[in-house]
Design a protein around this motif. Structure first.
Motif, PDB file in Angstrom:
ATOM      1  N   PRO B  77       0.815  -1.219   0.000  1.00 55.63           N
ATOM      2  CA  PRO B  77       0.000   0.000   0.000  1.00 55.63           C
ATOM      3  C   PRO B  77       0.851   1.272   0.000  1.00 55.63           C
ATOM      4  N   ASP B  78       2.116   1.150   0.423  1.00 53.03           N
ATOM      5  CA  ASP B  78       2.980   2.331   0.407  1.00 53.03           C
ATOM      6  C   ASP B  78       3.716   2.472  -0.924  1.00 53.03           C
ATOM      7  N   HIS B  79       3.272   1.668  -1.941  1.00 52.94           N
ATOM      8  CA  HIS B  79       3.791   1.824  -3.312  1.00 52.94           C
ATOM      9  C   HIS B  79       5.288   1.566  -3.439  1.00 52.94           C
ATOM     10  N   LYS B  80       5.823   0.704  -2.611  1.00 54.07           N
ATOM     11  CA  LYS B  80       7.202   0.303  -2.853  1.00 54.07           C
ATOM     12  C   LYS B  80       7.426  -1.144  -2.428  1.00 54.07           C
ATOM     13  N   PHE B  81       8.409  -1.765  -3.000  1.00 54.48           N
ATOM     14  CA  PHE B  81       8.699  -3.165  -2.681  1.00 54.48           C
ATOM     15  C   PHE B  81      10.188  -3.423  -2.831  1.00 54.48           C
ATOM     16  N   PHE B  82      10.639  -4.442  -2.152  1.00 54.04           N
ATOM     17  CA  PHE B  82      12.042  -4.845  -2.189  1.00 54.04           C
ATOM     18  C   PHE B  82      12.317  -5.480  -3.558  1.00 54.04           C
ATOM     19  N   ALA B  83      13.238  -4.882  -4.320  1.00 51.35           N
ATOM     20  CA  ALA B  83      13.384  -5.268  -5.726  1.00 51.35           C
ATOM     21  C   ALA B  83      14.018  -6.642  -5.901  1.00 51.35           C
ATOM     22  N   LEU B  84      13.455  -7.423  -6.827  1.00 50.29           N
ATOM     23  CA  LEU B  84      14.059  -8.708  -7.195  1.00 50.29           C
ATOM     24  C   LEU B  84      15.342  -8.511  -7.988  1.00 50.29           C
ATOM     25  N   SER B  85      15.400  -7.363  -8.680  1.00 51.26           N
ATOM     26  CA  SER B  85      16.554  -7.129  -9.558  1.00 51.26           C
ATOM     27  C   SER B  85      17.855  -6.960  -8.770  1.00 51.26           C
ATOM     28  N   ARG B  86      17.732  -6.794  -7.431  1.00 53.61           N
ATOM     29  CA  ARG B  86      18.946  -6.771  -6.610  1.00 53.61           C
ATOM     30  C   ARG B  86      19.750  -8.048  -6.805  1.00 53.61           C
ATOM     31  N   VAL B  87      19.026  -9.164  -6.934  1.00 55.18           N
ATOM     32  CA  VAL B  87      19.725 -10.445  -7.033  1.00 55.18           C
ATOM     33  C   VAL B  87      19.564 -11.099  -8.409  1.00 55.18           C
ATOM     34  N   ARG B  88      18.593 -10.603  -9.211  1.00 55.05           N
ATOM     35  CA  ARG B  88      18.360 -11.196 -10.520  1.00 55.05           C
ATOM     36  C   ARG B  88      18.340 -10.106 -11.588  1.00 55.05           C
ATOM     37  N   PRO B  89      19.411  -9.993 -12.371  1.00 54.61           N
ATOM     38  CA  PRO B  89      19.436  -8.946 -13.390  1.00 54.61           C
ATOM     39  C   PRO B  89      18.339  -9.100 -14.438  1.00 54.61           C
ATOM     40  N   SER B  90      17.799 -10.314 -14.596  1.00 52.18           N
ATOM     41  CA  SER B  90      16.736 -10.494 -15.587  1.00 52.18           C
ATOM     42  C   SER B  90      15.492  -9.703 -15.209  1.00 52.18           C
ATOM     43  N   ALA B  91      15.388  -9.277 -13.934  1.00 51.57           N
ATOM     44  CA  ALA B  91      14.195  -8.542 -13.501  1.00 51.57           C
ATOM     45  C   ALA B  91      14.345  -7.033 -13.658  1.00 51.57           C
ATOM     46  N   ILE B  92      15.520  -6.578 -14.065  1.00 48.97           N
ATOM     47  CA  ILE B  92      15.744  -5.127 -14.103  1.00 48.97           C
ATOM     48  C   ILE B  92      14.727  -4.427 -15.004  1.00 48.97           C
ATOM     49  N   ARG B  93      14.609  -4.888 -16.252  1.00 48.03           N
ATOM     50  CA  ARG B  93      13.688  -4.209 -17.168  1.00 48.03           C
ATOM     51  C   ARG B  93      12.234  -4.401 -16.758  1.00 48.03           C
ATOM     52  N   LEU B  94      11.929  -5.593 -16.209  1.00 50.63           N
ATOM     53  CA  LEU B  94      10.565  -5.822 -15.734  1.00 50.63           C
ATOM     54  C   LEU B  94      10.214  -4.818 -14.649  1.00 50.63           C
ATOM     55  N   GLU B  95      11.162  -4.559 -13.746  1.00 56.98           N
ATOM     56  CA  GLU B  95      10.860  -3.650 -12.633  1.00 56.98           C
ATOM     57  C   GLU B  95      10.870  -2.189 -13.073  1.00 56.98           C
ATOM     58  N   ARG B  96      11.686  -1.874 -14.075  1.00 54.08           N
ATOM     59  CA  ARG B  96      11.606  -0.518 -14.626  1.00 54.08           C
ATOM     60  C   ARG B  96      10.224  -0.307 -15.250  1.00 54.08           C
ATOM     61  N   ALA B  97       9.724  -1.343 -15.939  1.00 50.73           N
ATOM     62  CA  ALA B  97       8.398  -1.250 -16.564  1.00 50.73           C
ATOM     63  C   ALA B  97       7.306  -1.154 -15.500  1.00 50.73           C
ATOM     64  N   ILE B  98       7.474  -1.917 -14.414  1.00 49.52           N
ATOM     65  CA  ILE B  98       6.481  -1.893 -13.338  1.00 49.52           C
ATOM     66  C   ILE B  98       6.392  -0.484 -12.737  1.00 49.52           C
ATOM     67  N   ARG B  99       7.546   0.156 -12.551  1.00 49.63           N
ATOM     68  CA  ARG B  99       7.518   1.511 -12.016  1.00 49.63           C
ATOM     69  C   ARG B  99       6.845   2.466 -13.005  1.00 49.63           C
ATOM     70  N   ASP B 100       7.133   2.301 -14.294  1.00 47.58           N
ATOM     71  CA  ASP B 100       6.513   3.163 -15.304  1.00 47.58           C
ATOM     72  C   ASP B 100       4.995   3.004 -15.329  1.00 47.58           C
ATOM     73  N   LEU B 101       4.525   1.750 -15.300  1.00 41.60           N
ATOM     74  CA  LEU B 101       3.105   1.493 -15.550  1.00 41.60           C
ATOM     75  C   LEU B 101       2.257   1.611 -14.290  1.00 41.60           C
ATOM     76  N   TRP B 102       2.754   1.082 -13.160  1.00 38.69           N
ATOM     77  CA  TRP B 102       1.936   1.050 -11.947  1.00 38.69           C
ATOM     78  C   TRP B 102       2.391   2.044 -10.884  1.00 38.69           C
ATOM     79  N   GLY B 103       3.555   2.601 -11.061  1.00 38.96           N
ATOM     80  CA  GLY B 103       4.025   3.566 -10.078  1.00 38.96           C
ATOM     81  C   GLY B 103       4.526   2.940  -8.788  1.00 38.96           C
TER      82      GLY B 103
END
Ligand code: SF4
Lengths: 178, 505
Positions: B77-103
């Motif tokens: 609910p506070d609009h933030k989460f512990f990023a998976l991309s810290r340990v998995r580089p394959s998630a970097i673009r997914l998480e950039r997209a998540i921030r763009d689309l869902w904030g």
């Protein structure tokens, strides 16, 4: 091996002739009517029976591209009508635009149009290119191609079949060569 | 940190959400989510997809040894989460997209540049809490490479061929590529936004157009997700017809790719040859099912058209002939040293990277990673069919081409078996209007296509997330081209043949 495999292939084509369908280039009647409405008479004769096309994917799902590729295969062989695809808009007479135009592509499409020397024509290909198709209404979609650049001919279909594409393009060729 | 804990053991620390099929979904609190991310640093769990909702983040995972699949969710609910991309580089673009689309802000995401959002939508966070944004498009800061004699080559978004738009920024030292950076998102159509609120049938049409070349795979994944959510039993014959269409799609794409790769090595006759073979398939598709690319033929509940007796004969005839012509063309490839010289050793992708990014399809299989959704998790009728997954270790353009060659042969054998063994009977079951959550993974020609869906009691789509295999292949293209000459880029790019539309969504 004495003869490399390519020599068999070449021999086969020399003996049996090409795979190209005959005909297939009859101008589509509806496309001709639409063109007659949209095209001015100016500069039609300048091109002779030859057109250079620059394809622009402005947001398509890539289905339309697959069928544009197909008109270049040996079965449909678009080049026999004097129509060919070129690598730069500066060499093009026609922009063949697919897709609902996404906002992220609108400027690139406009700049490609501006880079194309006149006289020029725009063909919108596919249902999406008409009005956005099933992607219309999205925050990311500007709509049909005409929202961004003027359109002379629309070839319907999702995606249009190679014969529909051939019919549309040869209609364009017929009317500019008139 | 725990030792060898399995995925399901680990996730059962969370709360299982009722009505999610066929695999479980667990809601994790902030602490458990964070522990999961830390665990992923040492486990070999695969990320299958990562997506969001306005106040919740989801990740679909597979325990690689057990093959178990599950979704982990974390309300934020506070609009933030512990990023998976810290340990998995394959998630970097997914998480950039998540921030763009869902904030939602991925905490610890190193790359803070927007990805799909180019600053041109007129709105920010379109799927979260949208805010009007006027102003200029973003200026994108490309990564730099510095050194004497380095120059940049910008390419795209409009390319020279008949291909989809994207931007490639090369840093080159003479002819040698020092760094390639991709910028994508040009064909982002806002598919997830369009899907919300749509009746199932209409949504199926849209999902079938996420990536036109994989329309059967997407329609199948969506249908299976909906059927899982609603508990619909699909008639046996429909499963077989779906597999038939899926294999026709795989054939058509693979033969065209093989031709196009050779064409990019200036060996145009292969493209002509393969273009003809592709045309045979598309015509058979039109004759048997009424659409050259098979769009809208797989629908929730079954398939839209049955295969008539004449269609059966036409297909059986087509295949014998096809196999002969295909083998001749492959012999031509095999016996043309000047062509092999271009493909062998070019665009090398190390197996370790393919595993690290969870790359599927021919990209993974040419670099030792033999994952195939038809085998695991598996779905009917493939459990009754005999087929092998070709895996090579060379990781170059040649290997990616040869994996396709073997897959073409495997698909031909599969179609043979399907035509012989297909049961008779109805081809569609009614789809009731009720609620539920479902997920499906199917094998498209590029790799695993995943669709997740939540339906309302009225039978409408509340949310739906389609995931393209290209997400985990695009970044690897950047690695594979490094140290190659610029002139080999088209060749290497084509050997990956990632989807722009599927990725940009
Ligand atoms: S018209 Fe159909 S095939 Fe063409 S871009 Fe639109 S959805 Fe794809």
């Amino acid at each position: 091996m004495i003869f490399p495999p390519i020599s068999h292939l070449i021999a086969r084509h020399l003996l049996k002739g090409p795979h190209t369908i005959t005909g297939g280039g009859e101008p589509d009647a509806e496309a001709l009517r639409q063109l007659a409405e949209n095209l001015g008479v100016a500069a039609r004769h300048r091109l002779g029976r030859s057109l250079s096309i620059r394809e622009v994917d402005a947001g398509s799902c890539n289905g339309c591209e697959l069928e544009i590729h197909a008109v270049n295969n040996p079965v449909y062989d678009l080049e026999r009508f004097g129509i060919r695809f070129v690598a730069s808009p500066r060499h093009a007479d026609v922009l063949l635009v697919t897709g609902p135009v996404t906002w992220n592509m609108a400027e690139a499409l406009r700049r490609t149009y501006d880079a194309t020397p006149g006289p020029k024509w725009v063909v919108a290909l596919g249902d999406c290119a008409k009005d956005g198709g099933c992607f219309a209404g999205s925050y990311a979609v500007a709509g049909g191609v005409h929202e961004v650049v003027p359109v002379d001919l629309h070839i319907p279909g999702c995606p249009p079949s190679p014969l529909q594409i051939l019919g549309g393009l040869t209609a364009l060729l017929a009317s500019v060569a008139e | 940190m725990m030792g060898n804990v399995t995925l399901l053991e680990f996730l059962s620390a969370g709360r299982e959400v009722a009505g999610h099929h066929p695999w479980p979904r667990f809601q994790l609190d902030a602490r458990t989510w964070r522990r999961m991310v830390e665990q992923m640093a040492v486990s070999n769990w695969d990320i299958l997809a990562e997506w969001a909702e306005p106040t919740e983040i989801h990740v679909a995972l597979r325990g690689e040894d057990s093959g178990a699949i599950a979704v982990a969710s974390h309300p934020c609910p506070d609009h933030k989460f512990f990023a998976l991309s810290r340990v998995r580089p394959s998630a970097i673009r997914l998480e950039r997209a998540i921030r763009d689309l869902w904030g939602l802000a991925p905490e610890g995401l190193e790359d803070q540049r927007p990805w799909l959002d180019h600053g041109r939508w007129g709105v920010k966070r379109p799927l979260g809490s949208p805010r009007i944004s006027e102003g200029r498009p973003h200026a994108y800061r490309f990564l730099t490479a510095e050194g004497e004699g380095l120059h940049q080559i910008p390419v795209g978004p409009v390319h020279a061929g008949i291909i989809e738009p994207g931007h490639f920024r090369f840093h080159a030292q003479g002819e040698t590529v020092v760094r390639l950076e991709e910028r994508l998102g040009y064909v982002h159509k806002g598919v997830e936004g369009l899907l919300a609120g749509k009746p199932v049938a209409e949504a199926a049409r849209i999902v079938g157009r996420v990536s036109g070349d994989s329309t059967v795979a997407y329609a199948l994944a969506f249908a299976r997700a909906v059927e899982a959510a609603l508990g619909v039993e699909v008639p046996a014959r429909a499963h077989w017809l779906r597999a038939l269409m899926a294999e026709m799609e795989r054939l058509a794409n693979h033969v065209f790719d093989i031709g196009a790769i050779c064409n990019d090595a200036a060996f145009a006759i292969m493209l002509s040859h393969m273009g003809m073979l592709r045309e045979k398939i598309l015509r058979a598709n039109a004759a048997c099912f009424g659409h050259r690319l098979l769009m809208d033929r797989v629908v929730p509940g079954g398939v839209a058209v049955d295969l008539a007796e004449e269609g059966w004969e036409a297909l059986a005839h087509l295949l014998g002939n096809f196999r002969k012509l295909f083998n001749k063309a492959v012999a031509l490839y095999d016996n043309t040293p000047s062509l092999l010289d271009r493909t062998t050793g070019t665009g090398f992708l190390p197996a370790a990277l393919a595993h690290r990014f969870g790359a599927g399809g021919f990209v993974g299989r040419a670099s030792s990673r033999g994952v195939d959704a038809r085998k695991a998790p598996g779905y009917p009728p493939y459990d009754e069919l005999d087929f092998a997954i070709p895996v090579l270790a060379e990781g170059d353009v040649h290997a990616r081409l040869m994996v396709r060659v073997e897959e073409v042969r495997a698909s031909l054998r599969l179609i043979d078996q399907i035509l012989k063994q297909m049961p008779r009977g109805p081809v569609a079951a009614p789809v009731p209007n009720r609620g539920g959550e479902g997920m499906a993974v199917v094998e498209g020609f590029r790799g695993e296509v995943l669709v997740w869906v939540r339906l309302s009691e009225a039978g409408k789509v509340v949310r739906c997330h389609p995931h393209d295999p290209s997400w985990f292949q695009w970044p690897l293209l950047e690695a594979a081209i490094e140290g190659n000459i610029v002139a080999d880029f088209p060749l290497v790019n084509k050997s990956f043949n990632c989807s722009y539309s599927g990725h940009d969504l």
